[in-house]
Design a protein around this motif. Sequence first.
Motif, PDB file in Angstrom:
ATOM      1  N   GLU A  81       1.234  15.091   5.000  1.00 38.83           N
ATOM      2  CA  GLU A  81       2.386  14.452   4.358  1.00 38.83           C
ATOM      3  C   GLU A  81       3.676  14.564   5.179  1.00 38.83           C
ATOM      4  O   GLU A  81       4.505  13.645   5.147  1.00 38.83           O
ATOM      5  CB  GLU A  81       2.578  15.017   2.952  1.00 38.83           C
ATOM      6  CG  GLU A  81       1.451  14.628   2.002  1.00 38.83           C
ATOM      7  CD  GLU A  81       1.745  14.986   0.559  1.00 38.83           C
ATOM      8  OE1 GLU A  81       2.873  15.430   0.275  1.00 38.83           O
ATOM      9  OE2 GLU A  81       0.847  14.804  -0.287  1.00 38.83           O
ATOM     10  N   ASN A  99      -1.507   6.660   1.565  1.00 34.64           N
ATOM     11  CA  ASN A  99      -2.860   6.092   1.612  1.00 34.64           C
ATOM     12  C   ASN A  99      -3.066   5.246   2.871  1.00 34.64           C
ATOM     13  O   ASN A  99      -4.156   5.227   3.444  1.00 34.64           O
ATOM     14  CB  ASN A  99      -3.132   5.251   0.370  1.00 34.64           C
ATOM     15  CG  ASN A  99      -3.256   6.093  -0.878  1.00 34.64           C
ATOM     16  OD1 ASN A  99      -3.567   7.284  -0.799  1.00 34.64           O
ATOM     17  ND2 ASN A  99      -3.020   5.492  -2.041  1.00 34.64           N
ATOM     18  N   LYS A 100      -2.018   4.546   3.293  1.00 33.10           N
ATOM     19  CA  LYS A 100      -2.121   3.752   4.516  1.00 33.10           C
ATOM     20  C   LYS A 100      -2.351   4.659   5.725  1.00 33.10           C
ATOM     21  O   LYS A 100      -3.207   4.387   6.581  1.00 33.10           O
ATOM     22  CB  LYS A 100      -0.847   2.928   4.705  1.00 33.10           C
ATOM     23  CG  LYS A 100      -0.902   2.003   5.912  1.00 33.10           C
ATOM     24  CD  LYS A 100       0.343   1.128   5.993  1.00 33.10           C
ATOM     25  CE  LYS A 100       0.254   0.164   7.178  1.00 33.10           C
ATOM     26  NZ  LYS A 100       1.439  -0.712   7.261  1.00 33.10           N
ATOM     27  N   GLN A 130       0.822  -1.188   0.000  1.00 34.32           N
ATOM     28  CA  GLN A 130       0.000   0.000   0.000  1.00 34.32           C
ATOM     29  C   GLN A 130       0.865   1.252   0.000  1.00 34.32           C
ATOM     30  O   GLN A 130       1.898   1.316   0.675  1.00 34.32           O
ATOM     31  CB  GLN A 130      -0.929   0.005   1.219  1.00 34.32           C
ATOM     32  CG  GLN A 130      -1.989   1.089   1.181  1.00 34.32           C
ATOM     33  CD  GLN A 130      -2.972   0.980   2.341  1.00 34.32           C
ATOM     34  OE1 GLN A 130      -2.681   0.335   3.333  1.00 34.32           O
ATOM     35  NE2 GLN A 130      -4.129   1.585   2.198  1.00 34.32           N
ATOM     36  N   THR A 162      -3.655   7.632   5.622  1.00 34.27           N
ATOM     37  CA  THR A 162      -4.998   8.204   5.477  1.00 34.27           C
ATOM     38  C   THR A 162      -6.063   7.261   6.009  1.00 34.27           C
ATOM     39  O   THR A 162      -6.965   7.675   6.745  1.00 34.27           O
ATOM     40  CB  THR A 162      -5.270   8.526   3.993  1.00 34.27           C
ATOM     41  OG1 THR A 162      -4.337   9.513   3.538  1.00 34.27           O
ATOM     42  CG2 THR A 162      -6.687   9.052   3.799  1.00 34.27           C
ATOM     43  N   GLU A 163      -5.969   5.986   5.664  1.00 38.33           N
ATOM     44  CA  GLU A 163      -6.969   5.016   6.113  1.00 38.33           C
ATOM     45  C   GLU A 163      -6.957   4.859   7.634  1.00 38.33           C
ATOM     46  O   GLU A 163      -8.019   4.758   8.272  1.00 38.33           O
ATOM     47  CB  GLU A 163      -6.718   3.657   5.444  1.00 38.33           C
ATOM     48  CG  GLU A 163      -6.953   3.645   3.934  1.00 38.33           C
ATOM     49  CD  GLU A 163      -8.378   4.023   3.581  1.00 38.33           C
ATOM     50  OE1 GLU A 163      -9.300   3.624   4.321  1.00 38.33           O
ATOM     51  OE2 GLU A 163      -8.568   4.739   2.579  1.00 38.33           O
ATOM     52  N   ARG A 209      -1.777  16.019   0.355  1.00 37.49           N
ATOM     53  CA  ARG A 209      -2.813  15.354   1.142  1.00 37.49           C
ATOM     54  C   ARG A 209      -3.112  16.192   2.394  1.00 37.49           C
ATOM     55  O   ARG A 209      -2.246  16.446   3.208  1.00 37.49           O
ATOM     56  CB  ARG A 209      -2.364  13.947   1.515  1.00 37.49           C
ATOM     57  CG  ARG A 209      -3.403  13.096   2.229  1.00 37.49           C
ATOM     58  CD  ARG A 209      -4.601  12.774   1.335  1.00 37.49           C
ATOM     59  NE  ARG A 209      -4.241  12.179   0.071  1.00 37.49           N
ATOM     60  CZ  ARG A 209      -4.069  10.859  -0.127  1.00 37.49           C
ATOM     61  NH1 ARG A 209      -4.242  10.021   0.880  1.00 37.49           N
ATOM     62  NH2 ARG A 209      -3.752  10.406  -1.331  1.00 37.49           N
ATOM     63  N   SER A 254      -8.307  14.369   2.009  1.00 31.95           N
ATOM     64  CA  SER A 254      -8.216  14.238   0.549  1.00 31.95           C
ATOM     65  C   SER A 254      -7.105  15.140   0.032  1.00 31.95           C
ATOM     66  O   SER A 254      -6.471  15.873   0.796  1.00 31.95           O
ATOM     67  CB  SER A 254      -9.544  14.617  -0.120  1.00 31.95           C
ATOM     68  OG  SER A 254     -10.570  13.724   0.217  1.00 31.95           O
ATOM     69  N   ASP A 255      -6.909  15.097  -1.274  1.00 31.71           N
ATOM     70  CA  ASP A 255      -5.864  15.899  -1.911  1.00 31.71           C
ATOM     71  C   ASP A 255      -6.365  17.287  -2.285  1.00 31.71           C
ATOM     72  O   ASP A 255      -7.520  17.461  -2.671  1.00 31.71           O
ATOM     73  CB  ASP A 255      -5.351  15.211  -3.168  1.00 31.71           C
ATOM     74  CG  ASP A 255      -4.403  14.063  -2.863  1.00 31.71           C
ATOM     75  OD1 ASP A 255      -4.125  13.829  -1.674  1.00 31.71           O
ATOM     76  OD2 ASP A 255      -3.953  13.404  -3.813  1.00 31.71           O
TER      77      ASP A 255
END
Length: 557
Positions: A554, A363-364, A359, A366-367, A464, A447-448
């Motif tokens: 980030e 994104n990891k 991943q 973020t989740e 992000r 989100s971005d």
Amino acid sequence: MPTVGVKRDILFNALGRSYTDEEFDELCFEFGLELDEITSEKEIISREQGDSKASGASDVILYKIDVPANRYDLLCLEGLVRGLQVFKNKLEAPRYSRVSPTTGEVQRLIITKETAAVRPHAVAAVLRNITFTKERYDSFIELQEKLHQNVCRKRSLVAIGTHDLDTISGPFTYTAKPPGDISFKPLNQNKEYTASQLMSLYKTDSHLRHYLHIIEDKPVYPVIYDSNGVVLSMPPIINGDHSKISLTTKNVFIECQDCVGRHGDHVQPELAYRKEKLTGEFINRKVGISEPTENIAQLLTRMCLLSQPTGAGDEIEVEIPPTRPDVIHACDIMEDAAIAYGFNNITRTTPRTYTVANQFPINKLTELLRQDLAAAGFTEALNFALCSQEDIADKLGKKISETRAVHISNPKTAEFQVARTSLLPGLLKTVAANRKMPLPLKLFEISDVVLKDETKDVGARNSRRFCAIYYNKSPGFEVIHGLLDRTMQLLEVKAAREQGYHIQAADDSTFFPGRCAEIFVHGKSVGRLGVLHPDVISRFELSMPCSALEMDIEPFL
């Protein structure tokens, strides 16, 4: 992918046999198509408009078949049947050729210099000695519309007009005139209109209003006349009623105008065939099979690409018909060979390169954050990445020049003019759309955003962000501050001035004076939080206090 709707019984009759639904589904898969839905006109109307509207509708079974976007030759019943019959070796691929009229008189389309200001190119052809039935007529019209929606890009690149040749006389003239100078009776109308009146008339038409923007701002509109001054069409909007085709039409005059083509004194249609050469080894290696050259040639012939070995090693000569403009490279030919061979027949092999997916770190993170922020009592929102200039500038009390926003060159709507530079406007609009919900409203989004960056090869970069808002009868700054502390705890960042995070007072026009703080992590600014300015709140049509937090996540990677 385009979807072609055909009546099952008519399709089976044309194919020369009947299939069960499962058998036909398998046949479609073998040919690279997909049987998307089995339905009926009555079922479709009932589903979309209710049972009361479906009474009296046909119960005839319809097959909805998904066709690859590059196969324009399969967008009608006749093309579909022809392709399947050739694929099953029950029919040889037809050979298309231009035939001179028996009278020896070739029709002419004269293009004037005035068209250079609007749609400068046009070609024409004549389809002679045809016999329409109701089914053929419907298929003919549907094919024209399918081409308009796909390869013609909703008439913006090309518009196609069809006319009953026996009701008009050549030579034909393609010219352009001011809208007030064009007058004719359009298709299915009972009186004449000027072009200006037609543009007003069709603004409320559910079908034609989508094409008006193509020419409505032009100083002149394209128009096609016959030798008697009869208007055939005003492309790309509407045909004239005088030359409309019907079930009794025997000869069809076809005209196409476009923005990107070419024209001259050459005879149309060209219907040119071309030949390509490639090796059997290339196809075997790319597909993952091991077939003799003769077998590969037969596979390609089943896909309407007439092929034969040249005798020079394993070289194959492939003839590309004018109905296959999608074949532009050897890889396109290879793909057809794979389809004809059957994807299910290709032996499974282990890839030579062994890799393990992982991943993406951002994104990891973020989740993980999403789960814990939701557990903290906040509801996640997901908004559009595009917004209006006003959303990220005026409504937030900023100038658009200060936002580093990436602008859309030709926005279709005022709501999507720029890529968002902040998540805050989207959340405030979400609150505005849910004002009737019980208070407090606690929302967040991760989100971005998109920012201009001259150091990047594309001139911009994604960043992000995490944004949260608290909307209630009181500002609730302590709630947002507490969420910041919880977020830092999750990110394992301690509250310390040098080796952790801290906040300090800041001035920002989006926030109320004296109620804004800047967030620093390891001495670097990563975002801001505070109580929103009353003017900002009112510009988003809200009436109660609101606190907000927005920061870049980030740096925590």
